[in-house]
Design an enzyme around this catalytic site. Sequence first.
Site, PDB file in Angstrom:
ATOM      1  N   HIS A  43      60.863   0.406 -47.683  1.00 52.79           N
ATOM      2  CA  HIS A  43      59.584   0.670 -48.353  1.00 52.79           C
ATOM      3  C   HIS A  43      58.495   0.690 -47.282  1.00 52.79           C
ATOM      4  O   HIS A  43      57.866  -0.326 -47.007  1.00 52.79           O
ATOM      5  CB  HIS A  43      59.318  -0.443 -49.384  1.00 52.79           C
ATOM      6  CG  HIS A  43      58.134  -0.191 -50.262  1.00 52.79           C
ATOM      7  ND1 HIS A  43      58.062  -0.674 -51.539  1.00 52.79           N
ATOM      8  CD2 HIS A  43      56.989   0.491 -50.051  1.00 52.79           C
ATOM      9  CE1 HIS A  43      56.905  -0.297 -52.089  1.00 52.79           C
ATOM     10  NE2 HIS A  43      56.241   0.394 -51.197  1.00 52.79           N
ATOM     11  N   ARG A  45      55.103   0.845 -45.910  1.00 46.76           N
ATOM     12  CA  ARG A  45      53.752   0.747 -46.487  1.00 46.76           C
ATOM     13  C   ARG A  45      52.737   1.261 -45.474  1.00 46.76           C
ATOM     14  O   ARG A  45      53.011   1.257 -44.269  1.00 46.76           O
ATOM     15  CB  ARG A  45      53.451  -0.709 -46.857  1.00 46.76           C
ATOM     16  CG  ARG A  45      54.251  -1.174 -48.057  1.00 46.76           C
ATOM     17  CD  ARG A  45      53.916  -2.597 -48.442  1.00 46.76           C
ATOM     18  NE  ARG A  45      54.712  -3.031 -49.574  1.00 46.76           N
ATOM     19  CZ  ARG A  45      54.380  -2.836 -50.848  1.00 46.76           C
ATOM     20  NH1 ARG A  45      53.247  -2.218 -51.138  1.00 46.76           N
ATOM     21  NH2 ARG A  45      55.164  -3.253 -51.827  1.00 46.76           N
ATOM     22  N   HIS A  50      55.895  -4.225 -42.670  1.00 47.37           N
ATOM     23  CA  HIS A  50      57.319  -4.466 -42.381  1.00 47.37           C
ATOM     24  C   HIS A  50      57.957  -3.194 -41.811  1.00 47.37           C
ATOM     25  O   HIS A  50      57.991  -3.035 -40.599  1.00 47.37           O
ATOM     26  CB  HIS A  50      58.081  -5.107 -43.555  1.00 47.37           C
ATOM     27  CG  HIS A  50      57.737  -4.622 -44.939  1.00 47.37           C
ATOM     28  ND1 HIS A  50      58.028  -3.360 -45.369  1.00 47.37           N
ATOM     29  CD2 HIS A  50      57.144  -5.270 -45.983  1.00 47.37           C
ATOM     30  CE1 HIS A  50      57.646  -3.234 -46.630  1.00 47.37           C
ATOM     31  NE2 HIS A  50      57.090  -4.369 -47.034  1.00 47.37           N
ATOM     32  N   GLU A  70      61.464   4.063 -50.761  1.00 45.86           N
ATOM     33  CA  GLU A  70      60.618   3.828 -51.924  1.00 45.86           C
ATOM     34  C   GLU A  70      59.161   3.704 -51.489  1.00 45.86           C
ATOM     35  O   GLU A  70      58.867   3.313 -50.355  1.00 45.86           O
ATOM     36  CB  GLU A  70      61.079   2.571 -52.689  1.00 45.86           C
ATOM     37  CG  GLU A  70      61.109   1.333 -51.833  1.00 45.86           C
ATOM     38  CD  GLU A  70      61.541   0.083 -52.578  1.00 45.86           C
ATOM     39  OE1 GLU A  70      62.494   0.162 -53.369  1.00 45.86           O
ATOM     40  OE2 GLU A  70      60.930  -0.975 -52.340  1.00 45.86           O
ATOM     41  N   HIS A 190      64.814  -5.472 -58.354  1.00 45.77           N
ATOM     42  CA  HIS A 190      63.760  -6.478 -58.241  1.00 45.77           C
ATOM     43  C   HIS A 190      64.265  -7.820 -58.736  1.00 45.77           C
ATOM     44  O   HIS A 190      64.592  -7.976 -59.903  1.00 45.77           O
ATOM     45  CB  HIS A 190      62.466  -6.111 -58.974  1.00 45.77           C
ATOM     46  CG  HIS A 190      61.268  -6.296 -58.075  1.00 45.77           C
ATOM     47  ND1 HIS A 190      60.790  -7.533 -57.721  1.00 45.77           N
ATOM     48  CD2 HIS A 190      60.510  -5.391 -57.409  1.00 45.77           C
ATOM     49  CE1 HIS A 190      59.772  -7.372 -56.889  1.00 45.77           C
ATOM     50  NE2 HIS A 190      59.589  -6.098 -56.671  1.00 45.77           N
ATOM     51  N   ASP A 191      64.349  -8.755 -57.808  1.00 49.10           N
ATOM     52  CA  ASP A 191      64.748 -10.133 -58.119  1.00 49.10           C
ATOM     53  C   ASP A 191      66.174 -10.259 -58.644  1.00 49.10           C
ATOM     54  O   ASP A 191      66.505 -11.256 -59.278  1.00 49.10           O
ATOM     55  CB  ASP A 191      63.747 -10.780 -59.090  1.00 49.10           C
ATOM     56  CG  ASP A 191      62.366 -10.906 -58.451  1.00 49.10           C
ATOM     57  OD1 ASP A 191      62.237 -11.673 -57.483  1.00 49.10           O
ATOM     58  OD2 ASP A 191      61.440 -10.191 -58.887  1.00 49.10           O
ATOM     59  N   GLY A 213      66.918  -6.861 -52.076  1.00 48.54           N
ATOM     60  CA  GLY A 213      66.424  -7.282 -50.775  1.00 48.54           C
ATOM     61  C   GLY A 213      66.251  -8.780 -50.656  1.00 48.54           C
ATOM     62  O   GLY A 213      67.029  -9.466 -49.996  1.00 48.54           O
TER      63      GLY A 213
HETATM   64  N1  PXP Z   1      63.167  -1.883 -56.169  1.00 53.36           N
HETATM   65  C1  PXP Z   1      61.878  -1.645 -55.854  1.00 53.36           C
HETATM   66  C2  PXP Z   1      61.220  -0.421 -56.405  1.00 53.36           C
HETATM   67  C3  PXP Z   1      61.180  -2.519 -55.014  1.00 53.36           C
HETATM   68  O1  PXP Z   1      59.890  -2.266 -54.713  1.00 53.36           O
HETATM   69  C4  PXP Z   1      61.839  -3.645 -54.487  1.00 53.36           C
HETATM   70  C5  PXP Z   1      61.104  -4.569 -53.553  1.00 53.36           C
HETATM   71  O2  PXP Z   1      60.780  -3.900 -52.376  1.00 53.36           O
HETATM   72  C6  PXP Z   1      63.184  -3.846 -54.830  1.00 53.36           C
HETATM   73  C7  PXP Z   1      63.813  -2.951 -55.687  1.00 53.36           C
HETATM   74  C8  PXP Z   1      63.969  -5.000 -54.312  1.00 53.36           C
HETATM   75  O3  PXP Z   1      63.468  -6.198 -54.858  1.00 53.36           O
HETATM   76  P1  PXP Z   1      63.956  -7.587 -54.267  1.00 53.36           P
HETATM   77  O4  PXP Z   1      63.461  -7.678 -52.864  1.00 53.36           O
HETATM   78  O5  PXP Z   1      63.332  -8.590 -55.189  1.00 53.36           O
HETATM   79  O6  PXP Z   1      65.456  -7.593 -54.343  1.00 53.36           O
END
Ligand code: PXP
Length: 237
Positions: A43, A45, A50, A70, A190-191, A213
Site C-alpha cells: 500500500h 502512501r 512505509h 492497494e 483487515h485484522d 499483514g
Molecule cells: N486489505 C486492505 C484494503 C488494507 O488496507 C489492509 C491494511 O493495509 C489489509 C487488507 C491488511 O490488514 P491487516 O494489516 O490488518 O492484516
Amino acid sequence: MTQLSVNINKIATIRNARGGNTPNVCQVALDCERFGAQGITVHPRPDERHIRVTDVWELKSILKTEFNIEGYPAPAFINLVKSVKPHQVTLVPDPPEALTSSAGWDTVTHLEFLKEVVADFQAEGIRVSVFVDTNLKNIEYAALTGTDRVELYTEPYATNYPIDREKAVAPFVEAAKLAKNLGLGLNAGHDLSLENLAYFHTMIPWIEEVSIGHALISDAIYFGLDDTIKRYKKQLE
Ligand code: PXP
C-alpha cells in the site's frame, strides 16, 4: 482454493525506522513466496511512510506470484499502478493521512468516479478489487462499477469474533452470497489472524484471496516467517 497474499507494509515500516535497508523489503517478499505465500500486497502512501515508489518497481521486477497494489485512486497512484501493471489493484477510500484503511467505499455516492477508475485500470489489463463493508447496497453498487472483485473489510468481524463468532460472521456470509450472485469475485482483509481466519474461511469457502499483514508479521516474531506462513495457509485448507 483461497490464496494468501502477504501485506508487507510493516516490513517497510521497520526498515524506514533506521533509514538503511534492514530488513530488506524485496528479500522478505521473495522469502514469503518461497515459504508458500501466493501473493504480495503493498500500500504505497503519498508520504512513503512505509512502502516507497521505488519498492513497488523493484517488487514488480522480482515477484513470481500475484502482485496486489492497494491504495486511494488519486492521480499519482493511478499513474503508478498503470505503469507498474500489477496483477491486481485494490481501491480503498482512505485519505492520505489515515493510519490504515478503516472503512469500505460508499459505492452509491462514488459510483461514477469508481466506474471511471475501474475502466481505466481494466483497459491496462489490471484486475480491480473494490474495498467494501457488508452493507448490501454498497455491494450492489460495487457491481455497477464494473469491478472484477470486491474485498470485504473484515475489521468488524475480527473485533466481534471473540464475543460471538456466529453473529460476527453472519453479515459477511450474506454480503459474500450477494457478491457471488452478482458475479463478483471475492477477497477479504483487515485484522484477519490465526485466531479468526479458519472460521471465516469455513463459513465463506469461495473467497479467492485474503490479504493479511499486521497479525501475520506480528506472529512471525514468535514463529518465524516460514512457520507463520504455513500456519496461515493451514487455516485456509
Ligand atoms: N486489505 C486492505 C484494503 C488494507 O488496507 C489492509 C491494511 O493495509 C489489509 C487488507 C491488511 O490488514 P491487516 O494489516 O490488518 O492484516
